[in-house]
Design a protein around this motif. Sequence first.
Motif, short mmCIF file in Angstrom:
data_model
loop_
_atom_site.label_atom_id
_atom_site.label_comp_id
_atom_site.label_asym_id
_atom_site.label_seq_id
_atom_site.Cartn_x
_atom_site.Cartn_y
_atom_site.Cartn_z
N LEU A 1 -17.73 -17.98 2.64
CA LEU A 1 -19.04 -17.66 2.81
C LEU A 1 -19.78 -18.42 0.90
N GLY B 1 -25.15 -12.25 10.97
CA GLY B 1 -23.91 -11.09 10.39
C GLY B 1 -24.63 -9.53 10.28
N PHE C 1 -23.98 -25.63 4.71
CA PHE C 1 -23.65 -24.20 5.23
C PHE C 1 -23.83 -25.37 6.76
N LEU D 1 -27.26 -11.73 6.74
CA LEU D 1 -26.80 -12.67 6.72
C LEU D 1 -26.35 -13.80 8.08
N PHE D 2 -26.62 -15.00 7.50
CA PHE D 2 -26.39 -16.02 8.65
C PHE D 2 -24.50 -16.41 8.62
N VAL D 3 -24.33 -16.80 9.86
CA VAL D 3 -22.63 -17.38 10.30
C VAL D 3 -23.13 -18.81 11.40
N ASN D 4 -21.76 -19.39 11.04
CA ASN D 4 -21.45 -19.97 12.18
C ASN D 4 -20.62 -19.59 12.85
N ARG D 5 -21.15 -19.43 14.17
CA ARG D 5 -20.80 -18.28 15.30
C ARG D 5 -19.12 -19.49 15.37
N GLN E 1 -26.46 -16.00 2.58
CA GLN E 1 -27.33 -15.09 3.22
C GLN E 1 -28.48 -15.52 2.65
N TYR F 1 -14.30 -7.34 7.62
CA TYR F 1 -15.39 -8.35 6.73
C TYR F 1 -14.08 -9.69 6.24
N SER G 1 -21.03 -18.67 6.28
CA SER G 1 -21.66 -17.77 5.87
C SER G 1 -21.93 -18.02 5.02
#
Length: 545
Positions: free
Chosen positions: A255, A361, A329, A219-223, A338, A240, A336
């Motif tokens: 997401l 994530g 994304f 999971l890649f997230v926009n921190r 995946q 979550y 977020s």
Amino acid sequence: MDNTMDRRALFRGALGVAAASVLTACGGGGSSSGGGVSNAGKQLVPWPAYVPFAGPKPDAAGDDTGVQNLYLKYPETLVQSVNDTVGDGSKVTALVVTYGPPPTPVTQNRYWQAVNKALNVDLQVTVVPDPEYGQKMTTLMASGSDLPDIIMFTNLALPHSLEFIQASCADLSEFVGGDAVKQYPNLANIPTYAWKGMGRINGKIYGIPLERPTPANSLFVNRTAMNEADIPETWTTEQYLEAMKELSGDRKWGLGWFKTLFGGLGSITYHAGSLGAPNTWSLSGGQFTTTLGTPQFEQALEVMRKLVEAKTVYPDSLTVSSTDMQTHFHNGTVASMQDGFGSMSLATLTKINGRFELGMGYPYGPSPTPWQGPGMFGYVTFKKAAPERIKMLLRISDYLSAPFGTKEYELANYGVEGVHFTKEDGGIKTLELFQTENNSTLPFRYIGTAPSVIYLPGHPETARAVYDWQKATLPKSIADPANGLRSATAVSKGAQIGRIAGDGIAAVVFGRKPPSAWKDIVTQWRNAGGDQVAEELAKEHAAAQ
């Protein structure tokens, strides 16, 4: 890095089925145990000895759970890992897949020319676009003539590819099995898990694996967006779900998912792993049991269904392409997504272009079992030839597999200093020519590749965050016990049973069927061939012990 490749692992998770065998075994046929390519009852060639490269001292060391070495700066001093002449000046042909535009012809390509000079061969590479790869390989295997010297196989299911390899490609057992691989130090530096992920054929070793790190699709997230909403890095299931709601609205979504190979949703793997589901299969007492029927997998479907009902998921997730979802994304439309772990790369950070801080994530369940990948994307094989020629082809793969911290790695991955890159402020800075002449447009990395490390030039904070994420998640992660095992049914019926699972996941998650329908879907999957796959995997596993 090649995030598209790693999405193959995402496909297997989307199916949650025989896909592990379909996409990892890449072949089969014959009897129910794999016929002539089965390892059951065969004498097994020992896996190549593992002799790790000492390399430059990392800023933070990896470990045997799969955590990678972290480098915040590029090494000041490089070593030379290949001291002998590689090639004999002859023409060497290779066939590899590509996920990008075609390379500039060799006569105009300074990167290609430099690699050819270093290898002392006329390396002629045919690149096949990913959408055409399956048909090209099928045609090649059917013809059985005019084969290239080097043939790269991805994790894509290709019926009867193992029989083809056994009949037409060199048995490498005597050259790389056990201590023999020490003649090729960079190949000996390939971790054992990559060899096991590739698997044997009829007890023998026919390929050189293209290693990939242990984390599977992630999971890649926009921190940045999450920090602004006061969302913590670690979360419970409830936190979550609430976080995704908080990030949704005003034509933005928490997401995004995208359609996978057989119509399912690869994002199930993050949720299944978060909630403690087995990685595709569980193995107990020598018997394989599918993850599809576990309570944890059903809980993952329930979480995903709640996300859809709360309108936190990009609305066209069942039809949008992976490339378009990545764009959503990168530009902040979704907070977020995946994707394959390889998307944690300089290429992704370049596309984000400073709009936000990229993060990973963490799993959200109380007892997570993050899913590992097979440890390799694919492997290369060599056309049958005299021993001396096979040794030369192995030297080529050995050179291109040189690890981070070597002169050979620098050439293979960045090109020629002053032409394709410069070194500034302790890091690599690519130049304009690198945009068209690189290891993606001309993927030598599909002939040989180094075990990867965490190095993101210009983004040390992100690199450190990735390392911390690995340290926290990988000790709990689990492998698919079917990695490298053969199943004829998985090959012959894999697409069919994979579609049953994939379509079923989508139907339940998006509300076209009630959650109670899932048990019938699993029964249909079992009857269509899933149970037969489990039996075949058990036989193969017993043979490998």
